[in-house]
Enzyme design. Structure first.
Site, short mmCIF file in Angstrom:
data_model
loop_
_atom_site.label_atom_id
_atom_site.label_comp_id
_atom_site.label_asym_id
_atom_site.label_seq_id
_atom_site.Cartn_x
_atom_site.Cartn_y
_atom_site.Cartn_z
N LYS A 195 -6.22 3.60 -6.65
CA LYS A 195 -6.13 5.05 -6.82
C LYS A 195 -7.06 5.53 -7.92
CE LYS A 195 -1.44 5.92 -5.15
NZ LYS A 195 -0.13 6.50 -5.50
N LYS A 204 -4.45 0.42 5.87
CA LYS A 204 -3.10 0.90 6.19
C LYS A 204 -3.10 2.40 6.43
CE LYS A 204 -1.10 1.88 1.76
NZ LYS A 204 0.02 1.99 0.89
N LYS A 246 -1.18 8.59 3.56
CA LYS A 246 -1.20 10.04 3.40
C LYS A 246 -2.52 10.52 2.86
CE LYS A 246 3.67 10.41 2.07
NZ LYS A 246 4.53 10.35 0.86
P1 AMP Z 1 4.37 6.74 -0.10
O1 AMP Z 1 3.77 7.39 1.09
O2 AMP Z 1 3.35 6.03 -0.89
O3 AMP Z 1 5.27 7.64 -0.88
O4 AMP Z 1 5.30 5.56 0.49
C1 AMP Z 1 6.65 5.70 0.80
C2 AMP Z 1 7.18 4.47 1.48
O5 AMP Z 1 6.53 4.25 2.73
C3 AMP Z 1 7.04 3.16 0.69
O6 AMP Z 1 8.19 2.36 0.86
C4 AMP Z 1 5.85 2.50 1.34
O7 AMP Z 1 5.89 1.10 1.21
C5 AMP Z 1 5.99 2.93 2.79
N1 AMP Z 1 4.68 2.99 3.45
C6 AMP Z 1 3.65 3.83 3.15
N2 AMP Z 1 2.61 3.61 3.98
C7 AMP Z 1 2.98 2.60 4.82
C8 AMP Z 1 2.33 1.93 5.92
N3 AMP Z 1 1.10 2.24 6.33
N4 AMP Z 1 3.03 0.96 6.55
C9 AMP Z 1 4.28 0.64 6.17
N5 AMP Z 1 4.94 1.23 5.15
C10 AMP Z 1 4.31 2.21 4.48
#
Ligand code: AMP
Ligand code: TRP
Length: 336
Positions: free
Chosen positions: A113, A199, A202
């Site tokens: 990041k 991956k 967002k």
């Molecule tokens: P965040 O979007 O970073 O707030 O992530 C929230 C949750 O979603 C966390 O538990 C991440 O590990 C999971 N997560 C985010 N992106 C992925 C992805 N591409 N595949 C699987 N899990 C994800």
């Protein structure tokens, strides 16, 4: 003995996508009745990169509503907003003071990041994992269901707790409880639709790279129609030369509730022209109940606020005594 406690959270930045759902929320829902659950919308984490103050409140409500729409059951779970419980910020400061700087500099997500933020790296971005540790440790959490990408942050959380115990507790009287990660093999890493080696995220600038939970059917159709594939005939799992194929088959398998064997058989002879409509239909059907429920929740005035108010109360009842315990261990003890 009560049920083991689960804590997890998602940031209210951008739209919740299939990776968030399959890697995180779906697992929360699946096991929820076996645990006492705390699901938090981590809005303090959301400002560690530049954010839009005008969107923060709406995005926070949206994530909370999506938790409920995905099936979080308030009989066994509390849903709340991180910034509503001030113990999160306060414990972060106390943990900061025992966390070696190089532990934070080693975090892969920070490094990734920080590159994207160029010259604008805030101290909060470096400190992000300590805030996450505070989230988890405040609730004497047993298990933390997250996607694979959060594993390193959980190891750090355990290291911070162990260090606190070593420095300020004793073996019989640990200050903090060490949590266990809960990471499922399938769906733990949903990949981008435009590049099967990255991956789904967002922060990817391309909307085409992800399916958001609230995408209408036409949008899902367009995104699947245009998603990256290859020119090999017959669809197979586990071919390292075909990351997109593996990802799309996995999505189909999970969303259609099938086993790997049955999907392997069903799709062995298919071409993309046959598979894509099947995946679209399955995805649209799997997301429809979530989308309907979301609209219902948002349409009921005051409902979400009442859920979040109750969530905050339940959270504070556990977080505040933990904070008091840590402060006492550190020597904050003037009675007033
Ligand atoms: P965040 O979007 O970073 O707030 O992530 C929230 C949750 O979603 C966390 O538990 C991440 O590990 C999971 N997560 C985010 N992106 C992925 C992805 N591409 N595949 C699987 N899990 C994800
Ligand atoms: N860092 C997590 C993510 O990006 C979100 C998060 C913040 C979290 N605090 C947490 C996840 C506590 C689990 C437990 O996915």
């Amino acid at each position: 003995m009560g049920k083991p406690r689960v804590f997890s959270g998602i940031q209210p930045t951008g739209d919740i996508h299939l990776g968030n759902y399959l890697g995180a929320i779906r697992n929360w829902v699946e096991g929820q009745s076996n645990y006492e659950n705390f699901f938090c919308v981590v809005d303090l984490h959301a400002i560690t990169v530049s954010h839009d103050p005008k969107a923060l409140a709406a995005d926070t409500r949206k994530v909370a509503a999506l938790y409920l729409a995905c099936g979080i059951d308030l009989e066994c779970a509390s849903v709340f907003v991180q910034s509503h419980v001030s113990a999160h910020s306060e414990l972060t400061w106390l943990l900061n003071c025992i966390t070696p700087l190089n532990w934070l500099e080693d975090m892969v997500q920070f490094k990734e990041k920080a590159v994207k933020q160029a010259e604008n790296v805030g101290t909060g971005l470096l400190d992000y994992p300590v805030l996450m540790a505070a989230d988890i440790l405040l609730y004497n959490t047993d298990k933390v269901p997250v996607g694979e990408d959060q594993k390193q942050h959980l190891e750090l959380t355990r290291d911070i707790a162990a260090r606190m115990n070593y420095l300020y507790g004793s073996e019989e009287n640990p200050v903090l409880k060490l949590p266990e990660p809960m990471i499922r093999a399938e769906g733990a890493r949903v990949m981008s639709l435009t590049d099967g080696t990255r991956k789904m995220s967002k922060s990817d600038p391309s909307e085409l790279s992800r399916i958001n939970l609230l995408d209408p059917p036409e949008t899902i159709q367009q995104k699947i129609k245009r998603c990256k594939t290859d020119s090999v005939r017959g669809l197979t799992f586990d071919d390292s030369e075909r990351p997109e194929c593996h990802n799309l088959l996995t999505l189909y398998m999970i969303l259609s509730n099938q086993t790997k064997e049955s999907v392997t058989q069903e799709c062995a002879e298919m071409g993309w022209g046959q598979f894509k409509p099947l995946l679209m239909e399955t995805m649209i059907a799997a997301l429809k109940p979530i989308q309907d429920k979301y609209q219902e929740i948002m349409a009921e005035p005051g409902y979400l606020e009442s859920v979040l108010r109750q969530g905050r109360q339940n959270a504070e009842a556990i977080a505040n005594p933990t904070l008091a315990r840590v402060k006492a261990a550190l020597g904050y003890s003037i009675p007033l």
